[in-house]
Design a protein around this motif. Structure first.
Motif, PDB file in Angstrom:
ATOM      1  N   LEU A  72       0.846  -1.182   0.000  1.00  0.00           N
ATOM      2  CA  LEU A  72       0.000   0.000   0.000  1.00  0.00           C
ATOM      3  C   LEU A  72       0.888   1.241   0.000  1.00  0.00           C
ATOM      4  O   LEU A  72       1.785   1.381   0.828  1.00  0.00           O
ATOM      5  N   VAL A  73       0.597   2.127  -0.911  1.00  0.00           N
ATOM      6  CA  VAL A  73       1.348   3.365  -1.037  1.00  0.00           C
ATOM      7  C   VAL A  73       0.461   4.520  -0.582  1.00  0.00           C
ATOM      8  O   VAL A  73      -0.670   4.666  -1.060  1.00  0.00           O
ATOM      9  N   SER A  74       0.966   5.303   0.328  1.00  0.00           N
ATOM     10  CA  SER A  74       0.187   6.438   0.809  1.00  0.00           C
ATOM     11  C   SER A  74       0.086   7.508  -0.266  1.00  0.00           C
ATOM     12  O   SER A  74       1.094   7.939  -0.827  1.00  0.00           O
ATOM     13  N   LEU A  75      -1.148   7.920  -0.569  1.00  0.00           N
ATOM     14  CA  LEU A  75      -1.370   8.982  -1.547  1.00  0.00           C
ATOM     15  C   LEU A  75      -1.555  10.336  -0.864  1.00  0.00           C
ATOM     16  O   LEU A  75      -0.968  11.326  -1.270  1.00  0.00           O
ATOM     17  N   PHE A  76      -2.426  10.330   0.142  1.00  0.00           N
ATOM     18  CA  PHE A  76      -2.724  11.562   0.862  1.00  0.00           C
ATOM     19  C   PHE A  76      -2.921  11.261   2.338  1.00  0.00           C
ATOM     20  O   PHE A  76      -3.504  10.258   2.705  1.00  0.00           O
ATOM     21  N   TYR A  77      -2.443  12.181   3.127  1.00  0.00           N
ATOM     22  CA  TYR A  77      -2.722  12.221   4.561  1.00  0.00           C
ATOM     23  C   TYR A  77      -3.443  13.535   4.753  1.00  0.00           C
ATOM     24  O   TYR A  77      -2.815  14.598   4.742  1.00  0.00           O
ATOM     25  N   ASN A  78      -4.768  13.475   4.835  1.00  0.00           N
ATOM     26  CA  ASN A  78      -5.561  14.685   4.690  1.00  0.00           C
ATOM     27  C   ASN A  78      -6.630  14.769   5.773  1.00  0.00           C
ATOM     28  O   ASN A  78      -7.754  14.332   5.563  1.00  0.00           O
ATOM     29  N   PRO A  79      -6.297  15.337   6.903  1.00  0.00           N
ATOM     30  CA  PRO A  79      -7.292  15.444   7.979  1.00  0.00           C
ATOM     31  C   PRO A  79      -8.505  16.287   7.606  1.00  0.00           C
ATOM     32  O   PRO A  79      -9.621  16.008   8.032  1.00  0.00           O
ATOM     33  N   GLY A  92      -0.206  16.076  -8.543  1.00  0.00           N
ATOM     34  CA  GLY A  92      -0.354  15.616  -9.924  1.00  0.00           C
ATOM     35  C   GLY A  92      -1.803  15.628 -10.360  1.00  0.00           C
ATOM     36  O   GLY A  92      -2.500  16.641 -10.251  1.00  0.00           O
ATOM     37  N   ARG A  93      -2.281  14.464 -10.828  1.00  0.00           N
ATOM     38  CA  ARG A  93      -3.667  14.358 -11.297  1.00  0.00           C
ATOM     39  C   ARG A  93      -4.639  13.966 -10.196  1.00  0.00           C
ATOM     40  O   ARG A  93      -5.824  13.726 -10.470  1.00  0.00           O
TER      41      ARG A  93
END
Lengths: 111, 109
Positions: A43-50, A57-58
């Motif tokens: 698993l690759v983290s894309l966003f850590y967005n509270p 990018g896109r």
């Protein structure tokens, strides 16, 4: 009931189309994280967005904490975007940094 | 990106045998986690740790033990492996955002 619900469960689009993935959660969360998993891969983290909106990018992640929802937007999708996308949140009372995952959205592209 | 490694990457074990899965992280994160991933269930938390010497039960701890001998290392132990424990196991570390290892595919015959 399921604490983190992702929709749709699967999504098939043509290359170049935009995709919108949804994440809804049953309790107030202080963190929301989006992951990408290539079949058989890590698993690759894309966003850590509270909260709020973030771009890379896109990809765009939007989290509206008080409405208990998040979304991941993929613009001009490419075949390399194929894979499974997971949303994960921390649930109150479960301990610091402990995430609960949705079951994922399987995303496939038609060339 | 945080570096999390797992060993072995693939393991075949016999029912009743002992299995140890190892995880190492080099980013000095306090928190580490073990998950399993199965079709239809997504990722489920087995054990986690807040730091060296600590282990905590996750959502599905039965049949598993964990050990955190140091900041860098976190092991998952199956004392008596069963076929129902056939799965892909992921380790993760976090100082806030979680970072995952490549996974271990375990088959129990």
């Amino acid at each position: 009931g399921q604490q983190v619900q992702q929709s749709p469960a699967s999504l098939v689009l043509q290359e170049g189309e935009n995709a919108e993935l949804q994440c809804n959660f049953s309790s107030t969360a202080t963190r929301l994280q989006w992951f990408y998993q290539h079949p058989g891969g890590r698993l690759v983290s894309l966003f850590y967005n509270p909260s709020g909106t973030k771009h890379t990018g896109r990809l765009t992640s939007t989290t509206v904490t008080n409405e208990r929802r998040g979304s991941l937007h993929i613009s001009s999708s490419q075949t390399t975007d194929s894979g499974t996308y997971f949303c994960a949140i921390d649930l109150p009372g479960t301990g610091s940094n402990r995430l609960t995952f949705g079951k994922g959205t399987k995303f496939s592209l038609i060339p | 990106e945080a570096a999390v490694t797992q060993s072995p990457r693939n393991k075949v074990a016999v029912t009743g045998g002992k299995v140890t899965l190892s995880c190492n992280q080099t980013n000095n994160h306090n928190n580490m986690y073990w998950y399993r991933q199965d079709t239809g269930h997504g990722l489920r938390l087995i054990h986690y740790s807040y730091g060296a010497g600590s282990t905590e039960k996750g959502d599905i701890p039965d049949g598993y033990k964990a050990s955190r001998p140091s900041q860098e290392n976190f092991s998952l132990i199956l004392e008596l492996a069963t076929p129902s424990q056939t799965s892909v196991y992921f380790c993760a570390s976090a100082g806030g955002e979680q970072y995952f290892g490549p996974g271990t595919r375990l088959t129990v015959l």
